[in-house]
Design a protein around this motif. Sequence first.
Motif, short mmCIF file in Angstrom:
data_model
loop_
_atom_site.label_atom_id
_atom_site.label_comp_id
_atom_site.label_asym_id
_atom_site.label_seq_id
_atom_site.Cartn_x
_atom_site.Cartn_y
_atom_site.Cartn_z
N ASN A 45 4.94 -9.43 7.76
CA ASN A 45 3.90 -10.19 8.47
C ASN A 45 3.07 -11.07 7.53
OD1 ASN A 45 2.26 -8.39 7.13
ND2 ASN A 45 1.39 -7.46 8.97
N GLY A 46 3.42 -11.08 6.22
CA GLY A 46 2.72 -11.91 5.26
C GLY A 46 1.59 -11.21 4.52
N ASP A 47 1.21 -10.02 4.97
CA ASP A 47 0.16 -9.26 4.27
C ASP A 47 0.70 -8.71 2.96
OD1 ASP A 47 -1.53 -9.67 6.40
OD2 ASP A 47 -1.22 -7.67 7.29
N TYR A 48 -0.21 -8.48 2.02
CA TYR A 48 0.17 -7.84 0.76
C TYR A 48 0.41 -6.36 0.98
CZ TYR A 48 -1.34 -12.02 -1.72
OH TYR A 48 -1.47 -13.30 -2.17
N ASP A 49 1.40 -5.81 0.31
CA ASP A 49 1.65 -4.37 0.33
C ASP A 49 0.69 -3.74 -0.66
OD1 ASP A 49 2.51 -1.77 0.15
OD2 ASP A 49 4.62 -2.26 -0.15
N MET A 50 -0.35 -3.11 -0.17
CA MET A 50 -1.42 -2.55 -1.00
C MET A 50 -1.31 -1.03 -1.12
SD MET A 50 -3.08 -5.26 -1.86
CE MET A 50 -4.68 -4.74 -2.42
N LEU A 51 -0.12 -0.47 -0.90
CA LEU A 51 0.06 0.97 -0.99
C LEU A 51 -0.24 1.44 -2.42
CD1 LEU A 51 1.00 3.41 0.73
CD2 LEU A 51 3.26 3.08 -0.27
N THR A 52 -1.16 2.36 -2.54
CA THR A 52 -1.57 2.84 -3.86
C THR A 52 -0.54 3.82 -4.43
OG1 THR A 52 -2.80 4.68 -2.92
CG2 THR A 52 -4.01 2.60 -3.26
N LEU A 53 -0.59 4.04 -5.73
CA LEU A 53 0.34 4.98 -6.36
C LEU A 53 0.26 6.39 -5.78
CD1 LEU A 53 0.50 4.03 -10.13
CD2 LEU A 53 2.32 3.95 -8.45
#
Length: 164
Positions: A45-53
């Motif tokens: 969808n164009g959003d950044y993948d901000m999944l943390t470690l």
Amino acid sequence: MNLPYFVGADQIRAFEAAVIGCTPKCKWIKDILDTYKDKTFIKNNGDYDMLTLPCRFHHVLTELGYKFWKITDLSSLKSHNFSIEKKEMFVFDRYFFNSRNAIEVHQTTKSFCAHNYAGSWMKQQQKKTIKSILPKWFVKLVYIVGQKTWKRNKFSWFQIPFEN
């Protein structure tokens, strides 16, 4: 004592990714690193993948069927048979590598370090947060009540599922 790897949990029972280490060919590290191959970090969808470690560690390792045991005392390490090849992990309790809550460091005799984040290393007068304005006892009270009530289950989707 020679450990093939070390990783700890944090105050909410998630992985503490700030302090980790391993010997070469450690299976769980390879499994995590493999998830970064061809990763674009931009979702469909164009959003950044901000999944943390901590979340990535949880999702990848549980999906791959890893089993987790908590280390609460260094003397218990003698009875463990560590392996870098099995789908199992021994995770140090939060007091070893993240001896803090969201407010301050709580060093214990088990503590090797404390993860300083969110500006926690800055002098109080440098911070421009609500935490720096309110009395410390009040912030602690709000934190404790919040953890025991409305935030209790908020983090359950990435907490380490320890074996008994």
